[in-house]
Design a protein around this motif. Structure first.
Motif, PDB file in Angstrom:
ATOM      1  N   LYS A  53      39.051  45.759  36.820  1.00 37.96           N
ATOM      2  CA  LYS A  53      40.330  46.259  37.283  1.00 37.96           C
ATOM      3  C   LYS A  53      40.158  47.294  38.388  1.00 37.96           C
ATOM      4  CE  LYS A  53      43.048  46.575  33.421  1.00 37.96           C
ATOM      5  NZ  LYS A  53      43.764  47.382  32.423  1.00 37.96           N
ATOM      6  N   LEU A  54      39.245  48.223  38.094  1.00 35.95           N
ATOM      7  CA  LEU A  54      38.983  49.298  39.046  1.00 35.95           C
ATOM      8  C   LEU A  54      38.548  48.768  40.402  1.00 35.95           C
ATOM      9  CD1 LEU A  54      37.043  52.266  37.397  1.00 35.95           C
ATOM     10  CD2 LEU A  54      39.252  52.300  38.568  1.00 35.95           C
ATOM     11  N   LEU A  55      37.557  47.890  40.341  1.00 38.05           N
ATOM     12  CA  LEU A  55      36.910  47.466  41.577  1.00 38.05           C
ATOM     13  C   LEU A  55      37.744  46.474  42.369  1.00 38.05           C
ATOM     14  CD1 LEU A  55      33.124  47.160  40.754  1.00 38.05           C
ATOM     15  CD2 LEU A  55      34.371  49.032  41.833  1.00 38.05           C
ATOM     16  N   SER A  56      38.599  45.737  41.643  1.00 35.51           N
ATOM     17  CA  SER A  56      39.311  44.684  42.367  1.00 35.51           C
ATOM     18  C   SER A  56      40.276  45.266  43.393  1.00 35.51           C
ATOM     19  CB  SER A  56      40.067  43.783  41.383  1.00 35.51           C
ATOM     20  OG  SER A  56      41.004  44.547  40.667  1.00 35.51           O
ATOM     21  N   SER A  57      40.586  46.557  43.220  1.00 34.65           N
ATOM     22  CA  SER A  57      41.459  47.173  44.223  1.00 34.65           C
ATOM     23  C   SER A  57      40.667  48.090  45.148  1.00 34.65           C
ATOM     24  CB  SER A  57      42.579  47.966  43.528  1.00 34.65           C
ATOM     25  OG  SER A  57      42.000  48.957  42.703  1.00 34.65           O
ATOM     26  N   ALA A  58      39.347  47.972  45.066  1.00 30.87           N
ATOM     27  CA  ALA A  58      38.503  48.835  45.895  1.00 30.87           C
ATOM     28  C   ALA A  58      38.001  48.054  47.099  1.00 30.87           C
ATOM     29  CB  ALA A  58      37.319  49.335  45.070  1.00 30.87           C
ATOM     30  N   PRO A  59      37.593  48.788  48.130  1.00 29.95           N
ATOM     31  CA  PRO A  59      37.113  48.100  49.330  1.00 29.95           C
ATOM     32  C   PRO A  59      35.836  47.304  49.063  1.00 29.95           C
ATOM     33  CG  PRO A  59      36.878  50.517  49.527  1.00 29.95           C
ATOM     34  CD  PRO A  59      37.630  50.249  48.275  1.00 29.95           C
ATOM     35  N   ASP A  60      35.554  46.378  49.892  1.00 31.16           N
ATOM     36  CA  ASP A  60      34.395  45.490  49.791  1.00 31.16           C
ATOM     37  C   ASP A  60      33.121  46.321  49.719  1.00 31.16           C
ATOM     38  OD1 ASP A  60      33.049  43.041  49.781  1.00 31.16           O
ATOM     39  OD2 ASP A  60      32.616  43.286  51.931  1.00 31.16           O
ATOM     40  N   GLY A  61      32.262  45.958  48.784  1.00 33.77           N
ATOM     41  CA  GLY A  61      30.973  46.641  48.697  1.00 33.77           C
ATOM     42  C   GLY A  61      30.973  47.831  47.767  1.00 33.77           C
ATOM     43  N   THR A  62      32.130  48.234  47.285  1.00 28.73           N
ATOM     44  CA  THR A  62      32.157  49.337  46.320  1.00 28.73           C
ATOM     45  C   THR A  62      31.367  48.947  45.074  1.00 28.73           C
ATOM     46  OG1 THR A  62      34.389  49.800  47.077  1.00 28.73           O
ATOM     47  CG2 THR A  62      33.673  50.867  45.032  1.00 28.73           C
ATOM     48  N   PHE A  63      30.635  49.899  44.567  1.00 34.72           N
ATOM     49  CA  PHE A  63      29.886  49.589  43.335  1.00 34.72           C
ATOM     50  C   PHE A  63      29.896  50.807  42.426  1.00 34.72           C
ATOM     51  CE2 PHE A  63      26.013  52.093  43.743  1.00 34.72           C
ATOM     52  CZ  PHE A  63      26.062  52.452  45.073  1.00 34.72           C
ATOM     53  N   LEU A  64      29.528  50.574  41.149  1.00 35.43           N
ATOM     54  CA  LEU A  64      29.357  51.692  40.220  1.00 35.43           C
ATOM     55  C   LEU A  64      28.282  51.335  39.206  1.00 35.43           C
ATOM     56  CD1 LEU A  64      30.794  50.781  37.396  1.00 35.43           C
ATOM     57  CD2 LEU A  64      32.865  51.524  38.504  1.00 35.43           C
ATOM     58  N   GLY A 104      36.491  38.537  49.658  1.00 30.59           N
ATOM     59  CA  GLY A 104      36.495  37.429  50.604  1.00 30.59           C
ATOM     60  C   GLY A 104      37.416  37.721  51.788  1.00 30.59           C
ATOM     61  N   LYS A 105      37.376  36.860  52.794  1.00 29.57           N
ATOM     62  CA  LYS A 105      38.206  37.089  53.988  1.00 29.57           C
ATOM     63  C   LYS A 105      39.677  36.933  53.675  1.00 29.57           C
ATOM     64  CE  LYS A 105      34.760  36.127  57.428  1.00 29.57           C
ATOM     65  NZ  LYS A 105      34.114  35.092  58.251  1.00 29.57           N
ATOM     66  N   ASP A 106      39.957  36.140  52.646  1.00 29.92           N
ATOM     67  CA  ASP A 106      41.357  35.943  52.264  1.00 29.92           C
ATOM     68  C   ASP A 106      41.874  37.081  51.379  1.00 29.92           C
ATOM     69  OD1 ASP A 106      39.637  35.453  50.251  1.00 29.92           O
ATOM     70  OD2 ASP A 106      40.644  33.629  49.526  1.00 29.92           O
ATOM     71  N   GLY A 107      40.992  38.088  51.139  1.00 29.90           N
ATOM     72  CA  GLY A 107      41.438  39.206  50.319  1.00 29.90           C
ATOM     73  C   GLY A 107      41.120  39.021  48.853  1.00 29.90           C
ATOM     74  N   SER A 108      40.615  37.860  48.455  1.00 29.94           N
ATOM     75  CA  SER A 108      40.241  37.651  47.062  1.00 29.94           C
ATOM     76  C   SER A 108      39.032  38.526  46.731  1.00 29.94           C
ATOM     77  CB  SER A 108      39.867  36.182  46.845  1.00 29.94           C
ATOM     78  OG  SER A 108      38.629  35.921  47.465  1.00 29.94           O
ATOM     79  N   SER A 109      39.003  39.000  45.520  1.00 29.76           N
ATOM     80  CA  SER A 109      37.874  39.866  45.157  1.00 29.76           C
ATOM     81  C   SER A 109      37.079  39.254  44.009  1.00 29.76           C
ATOM     82  CB  SER A 109      38.381  41.245  44.755  1.00 29.76           C
ATOM     83  OG  SER A 109      39.047  41.147  43.513  1.00 29.76           O
ATOM     84  N   GLN A 110      35.819  39.560  44.018  1.00 26.97           N
ATOM     85  CA  GLN A 110      34.905  38.974  43.047  1.00 26.97           C
ATOM     86  C   GLN A 110      34.003  40.114  42.563  1.00 26.97           C
ATOM     87  OE1 GLN A 110      34.487  35.546  42.434  1.00 26.97           O
ATOM     88  NE2 GLN A 110      32.663  35.771  41.150  1.00 26.97           N
TER      89      GLN A 110
END
Lengths: 377, 377
Positions: free
Chosen positions: B323-334, B353-359
């Motif tokens: 939940k936390l990361l899916s709204s964080a910028p690309d490359g964020t980690f913890l 992803g380029k379409d804004g999808s997060s993984q």
DNA sequence: GGAAATTCCGGGAATGATC
DNA sequence: GATCATTCCCGGAATTTCC
């Protein structure tokens, strides 16, 4: 078989007794005495160490040993209460005294307490054996002898004395039986194992029969040493492929630190214990044996099949490798035991330039650990 | 200071004696009796364990302990022959009996032999202390009690009883002194250390004063548990940064296996010993404490500074990370402690992803060993 | 037959002895 | 202070014990 010998002796005794009257009292007495002398010596020599304790014995570590009384089944039938056999550590000095005195001297002070060292002498009717098996024996601690000069503790030999007193069946003659194990080197830590093995190997290979315990030559012909190393190598590595002439030559150069002599020169030399495992190889941090044992260990663990297929030259000098390879085609390589690292093996290979110049390279040696990481061997 | 108390008592006694004639025989006798009662109890309670033996005690491993007799310097001055203090293992049952009976009952059977367990009570005139220091003490072997049901040996508590008999200086009154150590869990192998630590932690944290040895609640409020875990964490990791609300919430979800309750719901729950270190976490091969202890160990050894800089979220669920990361910028980690591997830490990072999808990806957890190989931490 | 408990022991590290 | 010798003890593996 000594049982039959005993039978013959008993028959003889019967006959002598039967003829007692005819022989006269004096002769009869002398015959009787002679008889019991021979009998006693026969009985005593049928008391044997069936399973030797380990010749390198670590304190605080369980070991096994077993003794067997060949004449037991014949002579001890009647005993209800079992006879107990003791096992005691004896020093070399004590062993020597035991060997000298025909009488069973009692041990004055112990050089180390063995736990669970009293075991019943059991006769097994089905197999017809009379044995005492020491299962959970363990040497608690060792008291070292005063050492003279540069002797290290791993050169100190002692032994286990097995002893018991039994009453022989006919006549209830009480007889004290005792027998010594092979010499033993006691260690307290695994890092002494190497050196202890050297002492044992030297002793086993070069001691004479019926020596004073535990005398052994201080130097031996190089040829004998070669034979010993060869046997050790084959036994340890479990291979039928032994060492070759060239290998011996290389080993001689190493142990004598002599790179000018010819193979024939070495033939008649003798090698000393000090050269074998006391003196440090020049420029190295270890003795000849420590190096050789490293090779044994590596080969046993990782290179057995390669060696047996003769894919490893192994015992060859860097210089000789150069000579060999410099006339070999590009990319030729061979496996050589490292001179500088215990238990290391290195790949020597030739790189040939376009102009025909050759360059022999030695790879950084691999240890057993390196090989296991690469899951080789 | 109790020395001054003693002085007051002695003065009191003097005064009482001086007034003896005026007070009458009966009253004097009663005062005397009362006096020696109080005196004896005072002396007894000045016999203390100064250095506790380790509460997780491994057999065959040396440990230290020390006792101190506060009134010793005042009361034992005259003694020439030193008084000896004994240390003996006692079971929980024996400890309970000792606590009940005012009289010093002799120990019937020992639950384990302690080597070198008799030490002199020495008065040091310069420092004015009277101590017995047990240096090379060692528990040879432990006899386990009969356990009921599913109790494991690492839940069994025993203690060391220190005891001696001294003659008090005025009047040579002989008095028996004894004192119990804190409860101890005896282990025979390092692999029991975890569980033993759990028992000790629970006992130290949740036992009442002056309890019957060694009773302790079977369940405690979750808040108390949080406090304990927090103190343990800070003490073990040697950090001033403790656990946070969110961490407790995550830990509660884990220990109660309840992922629907709110943080407030957990506040008033109570947690049982079984939940703490008996029941296996669902789908895992270990208990809550075993997991938590793994985190302690890893953090202590490798991540101390990162934790103290608050660079590690650690106690957080995979879902919440998502939940936390899916709204964080690309490359964020913890950094998150692994749920599945004891003493593991994992990196969760988001790939957008380029379409804004997060993984959100979780890296295969690192153990302390992995980190040391990479020379991190 | 499997988990729990313990023993066994190799070998690294610390300590003690000896020259 | 360097080397030799020993003790200490961790932790993997084997063994035994207990359900």
């Amino acid at each position: 078989r000594c049982e039959s010998l005993v039978e013959i002796y008993f028959q003889l005794q019967q006959q002598v007794l039967a003829l007692g009257a005819e022989l006269g009292a004096e002769l009869l007495a002398r015959l009787q005495e002679r008889f019991s002398e021979v009998m006693s010596s026969l009985v005593k020599s049928s008391f044997l160490v069936e399973k030797q304790p380990p010749q390198v014995l670590k304190t605080q570590t369980k070991f096994q040993a077993g003794i067997r009384f060949l004449l037991g089944p014949r002579l001890l039938k009647a005993s209800a209460k079992p006879y107990m056999v003791r096992a005691d550590m004896v020093t070399e000095k004590q062993a020597r005294e035991l060997a000298l005195s025909v009488y069973s001297s009692t041990l004055s002070e112990s050089t180390g307490e063995i736990m669970h060292n009293v075991v019943a002498l059991e006769t097994n009717p089905t197999s017809g054996t009379c044995c005492a098996n020491f299962k959970n024996v363990l040497l608690k601690k060792i008291k070292r002898c005063e050492r003279k000069g540069s002797e290290s503790v791993t050169e100190e030999k002692c032994a286990v004395l097995f002893s018991t007193t039994v009453a022989l069946s006919p006549g209830n003659l009480s007889i004290h039986l005792q027998v010594l194990s092979l010499p033993i080197v006691v260690i307290v830590h695994g890092n002494q194992d190497n050196n202890a093995k050297a002492t044992v190997l030297w002793d086993n290979a070069f001691s004479e029969m019926d020596r004073v315990p535990f005398m052994v030559a201080e130097r031996v012909p190089w040829e004998k040493m070669c034979e010993t190393l060869n046997l050790k190598f084959m036994a340890e590595v479990q291979t039928t492929k032994g060492l070759l002439k060239e290998h011996y030559f290389f080993l001689a150069q190493k142990i004598f630190n002599d790179h000018s002599a010819s193979p024939e020169d070495f033939q008649n030399r003798s090698v000393s214990w000090a050269q074998f495992n006391k003196e440090i190889l020049p420029g190295r941090g270890f003795t000849f044996w420590q190096w050789f044992d490293g090779v044994l260990d590596l080969t046993k663990r990782c290179l057995k099949s390669y060696w047996s297929d003769r894919l490893i030259v192994g015992f060859i000098s860097k210089q000789f490798v150069c000579k060999l390879l410099s006339s070999a085609p590009d990319g030729t390589f061979l496996l050589r035991f490292s001179d500088s690292e215990i238990g290391g093996v290195t790949i020597a290979h030739v790189m040939r330039g376009k102009d025909g110049s050759s360059q022999v390279e030695n790879i950084q040696p691999f240890s057993a650990k390196d090989l296991s990481i690469r899951s080789l061997g």
